[in-house]
Write a protein that holds these residues in place. Structure first.
Motif: not given
Length: 282
Positions: A189-218
């Motif tokens: 359970t710990i191993l599975l949750n570690a992967y799940k939480n890592k992917y979630r954090k990375q998804s949100i971080r990448f989404a924030d980067l994309v959103n920032k480019e759309f707003v601040e650059t475009d």
């Protein structure tokens, strides 16, 4: 007094030498990093998903369909990644006008061992009800405008857990998790949750980067980064986002989404976000 001090130094010197000699040979064991918790990884494969296709045409504008716009943007994104990030492999879930089942898209991404999943879509608002001449009638709502980025919601994490167990962990982890995974075992359970939480954090971080480019650059309007139980995101065992590139039933957005300039801006913003995301994680 001098003789006494000298005698003390002579007496202490052998002890000092013994201390240095002993401690010099103590083995220092390096601390192994927790690779599961670490955010560092090698970005090798990006999966680009053109939303809809075939009979599932998606949202419709006055002169275009979502399935055609998303495929055009996806092809441009594929070429841009291959041009700017030559060492990264790009896998397409759809390469023609035909539809690909939602689960099949996730299967393609997982089979490719993707490190990042980007699904391209167009947004649209449902019709609204207005009163005309005392009668209620349904008319198109063309007030929607701008981008929206989705990440998977917590209410579908069980589906993501299954995808992680089956598809993305390295071969050793996968064999252990699939052959003897016990939901009641704290280690599993710990191993599975570690992967799940890592992917979630990375998804949100990448989404924030994309959103920032759309707003601040475009200079585009953004409707934010939100959670939603999108099947194709939940079943893809990797950091995943869905980009609603604009409202196709808004006349201005539709023109932008179908223009070469608009599509290039969208693609360039995503690529800049990928480059920043890669630098943060490698």
């Amino acid at each position: 007094m001098k003789n006494r001090t000298l005698k003390r130094l002579i007496y202490c010197f052998p002890l000092f030498i013994l201390f240095i000699t002993t401690t010099s040979f103590i083995e220092e064991k390096p601390v192994k990093p927790d690779t599961t918790e670490s955010n560092r990884f090698k970005l090798k494969t990006i999966v680009v998903d053109a939303g809809h296709g075939g009979r599932r045409a998606g949202a419709a504008g006055s002169f275009s369909l979502e399935k055609d716009v998303t495929l055009a943007i996806a092809f441009k994104l594929q070429k841009a990644i291959q041009r700017e990030l030559k060492d990264i492999k790009v896998v397409m879930t759809r390469t023609n006008g035909e539809d690909v089942d939602w689960q099949k898209r996730s299967d393609i991404a997982n089979a490719a061992k993707g490190n990042l999943f980007i699904s391209i879509h167009c947004n649209s608002l449902p019709n609204k009800t207005v009163v005309v001449g005392g009668r209620r009638t349904s008319v198109p709502d063309r007030s929607g405008k701008g981008v929206l980025i989705l990440v998977y919601g917590f209410h579908r994490t069980k589906e993501e857990e299954k995808a992680i167990r089956e598809n993305l962990m390295d071969e050793k982890d996968a064999s252990e998790m699939n052959s003897a995974f016990d939901p009641n075992d704290p280690t599993s359970t710990i191993l599975l949750n570690a992967y799940k939480n890592k992917y979630r954090k990375q998804s949100i971080r990448f989404a924030d980067l994309v959103n920032k480019e759309f707003v601040e650059t475009d200079g585009r309007k953004s409707n934010g980064v939100i959670e939603q139980g999108v099947l194709v995101l939940c079943h893809s065992a990797m950091p995943s986002i869905l980009v609603e590139t604009g409202f196709i039933n808004n006349p201005d957005d539709e023109k932008y989404l179908n223009s070469e300039e608009g599509q290039e801006e969208i693609v360039n913003s995503i690529v800049r976000a990928i480059i920043k995301y890669r630098k943060e994680n490698e």
